[in-house]
Structures are given as structure tokens and as C-alpha cells.
Enzyme design. Structure first.
Site, PDB file in Angstrom:
ATOM      1  N   HIS A   1      -5.506  15.192   8.262  1.00 19.47           N
ATOM      2  CA  HIS A   1      -6.546  14.303   8.798  1.00 19.47           C
ATOM      3  C   HIS A   1      -7.852  15.093   8.908  1.00 19.47           C
ATOM      4  O   HIS A   1      -7.846  16.322   8.975  1.00 19.47           O
ATOM      5  CB  HIS A   1      -6.100  13.724  10.144  1.00 19.47           C
ATOM      6  CG  HIS A   1      -5.045  12.666   9.980  1.00 19.47           C
ATOM      7  ND1 HIS A   1      -5.328  11.322  10.064  1.00 19.47           N
ATOM      8  CD2 HIS A   1      -3.725  12.745   9.675  1.00 19.47           C
ATOM      9  CE1 HIS A   1      -4.214  10.632   9.843  1.00 19.47           C
ATOM     10  NE2 HIS A   1      -3.223  11.467   9.593  1.00 19.47           N
TER      11      HIS A   1
ATOM     12  N   ARG B   1      -1.060   1.992   4.555  1.00 17.91           N
ATOM     13  CA  ARG B   1      -0.231   2.198   5.761  1.00 17.91           C
ATOM     14  C   ARG B   1      -0.992   3.024   6.808  1.00 17.91           C
ATOM     15  O   ARG B   1      -1.450   2.500   7.817  1.00 17.91           O
ATOM     16  CB  ARG B   1       1.083   2.880   5.347  1.00 17.91           C
ATOM     17  CG  ARG B   1       2.167   2.845   6.405  1.00 17.91           C
ATOM     18  CD  ARG B   1       2.046   3.927   7.455  1.00 17.91           C
ATOM     19  NE  ARG B   1       1.994   5.285   6.916  1.00 17.91           N
ATOM     20  CZ  ARG B   1       1.739   6.356   7.657  1.00 17.91           C
ATOM     21  NH1 ARG B   1       1.502   6.232   8.951  1.00 17.91           N
ATOM     22  NH2 ARG B   1       1.665   7.558   7.108  1.00 17.91           N
ATOM     23  N   ASP B   2      -1.180   4.299   6.546  1.00 16.53           N
ATOM     24  CA  ASP B   2      -1.823   5.164   7.544  1.00 16.53           C
ATOM     25  C   ASP B   2      -3.257   4.706   7.790  1.00 16.53           C
ATOM     26  O   ASP B   2      -3.766   4.775   8.921  1.00 16.53           O
ATOM     27  CB  ASP B   2      -1.823   6.613   7.017  1.00 16.53           C
ATOM     28  CG  ASP B   2      -1.859   7.643   8.127  1.00 16.53           C
ATOM     29  OD1 ASP B   2      -1.996   7.246   9.294  1.00 16.53           O
ATOM     30  OD2 ASP B   2      -1.739   8.847   7.829  1.00 16.53           O
TER      31      ASP B   2
ATOM     32  N   CYS C   1      -3.933   7.853  13.659  1.00 18.49           N
ATOM     33  CA  CYS C   1      -2.596   7.584  14.187  1.00 18.49           C
ATOM     34  C   CYS C   1      -2.709   7.016  15.599  1.00 18.49           C
ATOM     35  O   CYS C   1      -3.361   7.611  16.455  1.00 18.49           O
ATOM     36  CB  CYS C   1      -1.774   8.866  14.202  1.00 18.49           C
ATOM     37  SG  CYS C   1      -0.121   8.606  14.876  1.00 18.49           S
TER      38      CYS C   1
END
Ligand SMILES: CC(C)(COP(=O)([O-])OP(=O)([O-])OC[C@H]1O[C@@H](n2cnc3c(N)ncnc32)[C@H](O)[C@@H]1OP(=O)([O-])[O-])[C@@H](O)C(=O)NCCC(=O)NCCSC(=O)C[C@@](C)(O)CC(=O)[O-]
Length: 329
Positions: A229, A37-38, A260
């Protein structure tokens, strides 16, 4: 070896962390793998559904217990996740592994339900500006939406994880008051989230900031996750602080893929391979087959034609004990 060097630097700055008697590192770390996902949501080139399915199945074979699979968000916002239903229908769901999906609103929840999901994640932030950019509403409105989503989740016996983004800084607002992190996290918890993931969305955190932020968050450490991150190569050092503060859940992304789309400059999550090596250095169990995971990192880096950002190589695993001896004298 860079991970050992980063840990050593942290120990030099905070000597107490090197004394096992004075710091209670967790016995076990639960790794929440977010790469499907990310890791993939920001890829500009379409990643075939089959590659996403392969990635999830390979991750499931490496001993990980949580693999965040996709998100049920607007395809205009995140085109890369528009095959969410096909991905969930195509993967082999292994017993004992959770495959959470991101859900921002009722519409997403309804689609996720059709795929028989057992866990979802709602995602808020400690920044008004980021919340507006990311999910087009205020913090208050976002919490109201989550309340409605969580009510359905409770009815359907679906577990809910809660994210708080921008916990150490925002790409639009800059400094973030850690008390707001606590407020948003508490509200998510009160609504029924079973776990709260604290996102350093743009990797702006430092060890000092990590400590300060965690002091403000008055929530039981056992249900807090660190989602850091690695934009400025500080995630490992920040994690050493988080682990020493009792955090035992870490979100990460194999090969460090990701970023993101609503956080300019955000690079990928900290690579899972590096987290596992950090655990080895600190004597923390993790239950993951590291060589297998390194292969998965190589697989997805080749598929995406991206540099593999993990710094751990198979050969490093043979030298863990000597690095440990050097760190904890
Ligand atoms: C929240 C919205 C939907 C609001 O977006 P909006 O434009 O206010 O929504 P809307 O209700 O006005 O609907 C607009 C269109 O989207 C559709 N729509 C509406 N909802 C859905 C849905 N669930 N699934 C599919 N489609 C949806 C809806 O049907 C409509 O379609 P149209 O009529 O124009 O064809 C949008 O802004 C959105 O999807 N945002 C998601 C952004 C996102 O996924 N960001 C990345 C994840 S967060 C992150 O990465 C941080 C994290 C978690 O990793 C932690 C960290 O690092 O800090």
C-alpha cells in the site's frame, strides 16, 4: 516525473541498484490487479454492480493476466462485496485470465464454488491483533480454517493464493517480527498455496525494512508477490528493493484506489499505472497496454468521484528512454 524521481532517490541511497551488471531485475513482472476487490471494498458509497463488472471487463482488455474480482466474506463485515455472485456471473471471463476471489472460510468457499471459480485467495496475517479484527480469530485458528478451505479447493482443482498481511507493521501491534511473516507464509505454502502475497497493509514499510523482511522469508522468490500500500508514498521505493531481490509478482490497483477497512490509515495499493512505468524504467516486460490501463484508471476515478492517484500520464511514456538513460548512466 515523480516515479523516475523516486527511483533515482532509491538508486542514490543504494548505488548498486543502478548497476545493471550487479542486480538481476526480473525479465518479466506479473501484475496482479486487485482494484475490483481491494480497491473497492472500502468504498463507503455503494458502487453499482454494473460499474464493478465494467471495471473488470475493461481491466481484462488491457493485457492483465490476473484480476482479483471480489470476495466471499460476511456482508456485515464488507457490505461493498455483497454482490460477489452477481459480479462473477456478469463479467466476461476471458481465456488466459485468472479471476481470483477472497475466501475466509467454508461458507465463503461454498458460495464461490457455485460461481464456478477457478482460483481463490485465503488471507492471513503476521499479527494476532489484525487477524482478530479482520477475520475474528487467532492466527492458529485462521490457519485451521484455511486448511479446511484448501482441502475443498484441492478436491475441486481450484488454485489457492495465500496472503500474509502486516508484513512490515501492524496498525494495532506496531512492529512485526519478520520471522513470524516467514512462519505464516511457510504454513500457507505447506498447505498448498501456489503463491504467497506479502502485504504491507498500512504502507509503513521502508526500503531497509523491505530488505530485512525479505531476508527473513525463506521462500523461493519466484512464488512471492509484493502487495504494497502507498500510504506514505514509499511503495515504489520498496518495490525497487523487492524487484532487486528477485520478486517478480506485484499486486496493484488501477488509479491507486482502495484501502483496508481493518487497517486505519491504510490508503490504496500502489497504482498499477505507476508499477508499469517502473517496469519500463527498469527494463522489465509486463505485457500490459499502458495507455488502455490509464483510460481504465480515469474511468473508475470518475465513477467513484475520486482523485486518480496514478502519477503516470500518456505523455510520460514518450520519455521513458531519456529517464532510463539518466538512471542507468
Ligand atoms: C471471517 C468472518 C466471516 C468471520 O466473522 P464471524 O462473525 O466470526 O463469523 P460467523 O461464522 O460467526 O458468522 C457471522 C455472520 O456472518 C456470516 N458469514 C460468515 N462467513 C461468511 C461468508 N464467507 N460469506 C458470507 N457470510 C458469512 C454468517 O452466516 C453469520 O451471519 P448471520 O447469522 O449473523 O446473519 C468475517 O470476519 C469476515 O467476513 N471478514 C472479512 C474481512 C475482510 O474481508 N477484510 C478485508 C480483506 S483482507 C485485506 O484487505 C488485506 C489484503 C488481503 O488486501 C492484504 C493486505 O493488504 O495486507
Amino acid at each position: 516525473m515523480e516515479i523516475a524521481k523516486l527511483v533515482k532517490e532509491t538508486f542514490t541511497k543504494f548505488p548498486k541498484l543502478a548497476q545493471k551488471a550487479s542486480v538481476a531485475y526480473p525479465k518479466f513482472v506479473k501484475v496482479v490487479e486487485v482494484s475490483p476487490r481491494d480497491g473497492l471494498q472500502n468504498e463507503k458509497t455503494w458502487v453499482p454492480t454494473e460499474t464493478k463488472i465494467n471495471l473488470i471487463n475493461k481491466l481484462s482488455d488491457s493485457g492483465l493476466r490476473v484480476v482479483e474480482a471480489t470476495s466471499f466474506v460476511s456482508e456485515k463485515a464488507i457490505p461493498q462485496m455483497k454482490d460477489n455472485s452477481e459480479v462473477l456471473a456478469g463479467i466476461i471471463r476471458k481465456e488466459g485470465i485468472s479471476y481470483p476471489v477472497l475466501v475466509p472460510n467454508i461458507k465463503g468457499m461454498e458460495s464461490a464454488l457455485k460461481q464456478n471459480v477457478k482460483e481463490i485467495a485465503v488471507f492471513g496475517a503476521a499479527s494476532e491483533a489484525f487477524t482478530q479484527k479482520n477475520i475474528k480469530c487467532s492466527i492458529e485458528e485462521s490457519l485451521k480454517r484455511f486448511e479446511d478451505v484448501i482441502a475443498i479447493a484441492k478436491r475441486e482443482s481450484i488454485k489457492v493464493r495465500g496472503y500474509v498481511s502486516c508484513v512490515m507493521g501492524c496498525p494495532y501491534e506496531g512492529e512485526i517480527d519478520p520471522r513470524l511473516v516467514n512462519t505464516v507464509a511457510q504454513k500457507l505454502l505447506d498447505m498448498g498455496c501456489y503463491e504467497i502475497s506479502l502485504g504491507d497493509t498500512i504502507g509503513i514499510g521502508t526500503p531497509d525494512k523491505t530488505y530485512e523482511m525479505l531476508q527473513a522469508v525463506k521462500i523461493d522468490r519466484s512464488i512471492l508477490a509484493a502487495h504494497f500500500h502507498n500510504t506514505y508514498n514509499r511503495a515504489i521505493q520498496n518495490l525497487v528493493i523487492a524487484l532487486s531481490e528477485g520478486i517478480s509478482i506485484v499486486d496493484s490497483s488501477v488509479a491507486g484506489i482502495g484501502g483496508c477497512p481493518y487497517a486505519k490509515g491504510a490508503s490504496g495499493n500502489v497504482p498499477t499505472e505507476d508499477i508499469l512505468f517502473l517496469c519500463e524504467l527498469l527494463g522489465i516486460e509486463h505485457g500490459v497496454d499502458i495507455p488502455k490501463l490509464i483510460e481504465v484508471g480515469d474511468y473508475i476515478s470518475t465513477e467513484l468521484k475520486r482523485e486518480n492517484l496514478a502519477r503516470v500520464k500518456i505523455a510520460d511514456l514518450e520519455n521513458v528512454q531519456s529517464y532510463r538513460n539518466e538512471l542507468f548512466q
